[in-house]
Design an enzyme around this catalytic site. Structure first.
Site, PDB file in Angstrom:
ATOM      1  N   GLY A   1       0.692  -0.948   0.176  1.00 25.07           N
ATOM      2  CA  GLY A   1      -0.066   0.099  -0.144  1.00 25.07           C
ATOM      3  C   GLY A   1       1.149   1.153   0.017  1.00 25.07           C
ATOM      4  O   GLY A   1       1.836   1.088  -0.459  1.00 25.07           O
ATOM      5  N   HIS A   2       0.110   2.171   0.348  1.00 24.01           N
ATOM      6  CA  HIS A   2       1.526   3.816   0.148  1.00 24.01           C
ATOM      7  C   HIS A   2       2.353   4.185   1.545  1.00 24.01           C
ATOM      8  O   HIS A   2       3.110   4.255   1.016  1.00 24.01           O
ATOM      9  CB  HIS A   2      -0.481   4.768   1.185  1.00 24.01           C
ATOM     10  CG  HIS A   2       0.052   5.858   1.216  1.00 24.01           C
ATOM     11  ND1 HIS A   2       0.149   6.693  -0.383  1.00 24.01           N
ATOM     12  CD2 HIS A   2       0.759   7.358   2.423  1.00 24.01           C
ATOM     13  CE1 HIS A   2       1.895   7.855   0.107  1.00 24.01           C
ATOM     14  NE2 HIS A   2       1.324   8.045   1.532  1.00 24.01           N
TER      15      HIS A   2
END
Length: 283
Positions: free
Chosen positions: A264-265
């Protein structure tokens, strides 16, 4: 760990700045610049994996982590100012040559540092940080509205930016395998965001984020001109930054090394081994 992490604080023009450091003092330096609403803590996985080969230094910006957090009336929370403090930080530590690892807010801070002193830059490592307008997802619509009319949109912006759900979503994003994520990641960050004064600090910085978008063309031109050694690591489940941004960097640095990760981020949440391997090979 052969080279355990040390936790230090240094005074930068009267401002206590906290940082984590690991690795041989005479090794190649990797300066780790964190994102929102994290701190140098997000880099503990790299400190554990790379400290035998490199000198890793991860500072907390003013207003984040264990660094001083003066009120906005006492300190200008702009990305220009954060970069100035980080440049002074490197000078106080005697860092004359380093690579930058830039994630999220680390991108705006790091690009300013690199452009101010390209002679100090060995290479750039970008992990989910944006330098092209096309890299901002549809989630940025309300945020652009906030920049255009702060008074009309500040209340709703604060409610979302500082909420528990938004803090969780920054980490998990669209990853279907949510069981890989430690809930402490966002619970701790949510507690940090609810400390006195944090709402004002983070709102000021988010309003100034518009200066980064305006600077994207300058950053792109600088990359095309300076042609830094560039490694791009991209967590594909990021809800805020579009996956197309990873390849967009090749338009500026044609031989950039680009890797898309099942993450993810905050890709170090779940892909620390892969990131450490890529960084070690690149450096």
């Amino acid at each position: 760990m052969k080279n355990p992490v040390c936790y230090r604080t240094i005074d930068i023009d009267g401002l206590p700045i906290f940082y984590r450091e690991a690795g041989p003092h005479d090794a190649q330096v990797l300066l780790l610049l964190h994102g929102l609403p994290s701190s140098s803590r997000m880099y503990e996985p790299l400190l554990a994996r790379l400290s035998e080969s490199f000198r890793l230094i991860a500072p907390d910006y003013p207003g984040f982590g264990h660094s001083a957090a003066p009120a906005p009336g006492e300190f200008a929370y702009t990305f220009d100012h954060l970069a100035e403090v980080m440049i002074r930080f490197t000078e106080m530590l005697g860092l004359t040559r380093y690579s930058l690892f830039m994630q999220d807010y680390g991108g705006p801070v790091g690009f300013r540092m690199a452009m101010a002193h390209p002679e100090r830059l060995r290479s750039l490592i970008i992990q989910n940080a944006v330098a092209h307008d096309s890299g901002l997802s549809a989630l940025w619509g309300p945020r652009r509205a906030f920049w255009a009319d702060r008074a009309a949109h500040e209340e709703s912006l604060r409610k979302n930016l500082l909420s528990l759900e938004a803090t969780r979503r920054r980490h998990v994003g669209s990853d279907p395998d949510v069981e890989r994520y430690d809930p402490d990641l966002w619970i701790d960050e949510f507690a940090f965001l609810n400390q006195p004064g944090q709402a004002d600090i983070q709102t000021e910085l988010f309003y100034d984020y518009r200066s980064n978008v305006a600077a994207y063309p300058k950053w792109q031109e600088w990359m095309r001109t300076y042609h830094p050694r560039l490694l791009v690591l991209w967590g594909k489940y990021d809800p805020s930054f579009d996956i197309s941004e990873a390849e967009a960097y090749r338009r500026d640095v044609s031989d950039a090394e680009v890797h898309i990760l099942e993450a993810g981020h905050f890709a170090l949440d779940t892909a620390a081994d892969q990131i450490a391997e890529r960084v070690r090979g690149f450096l």
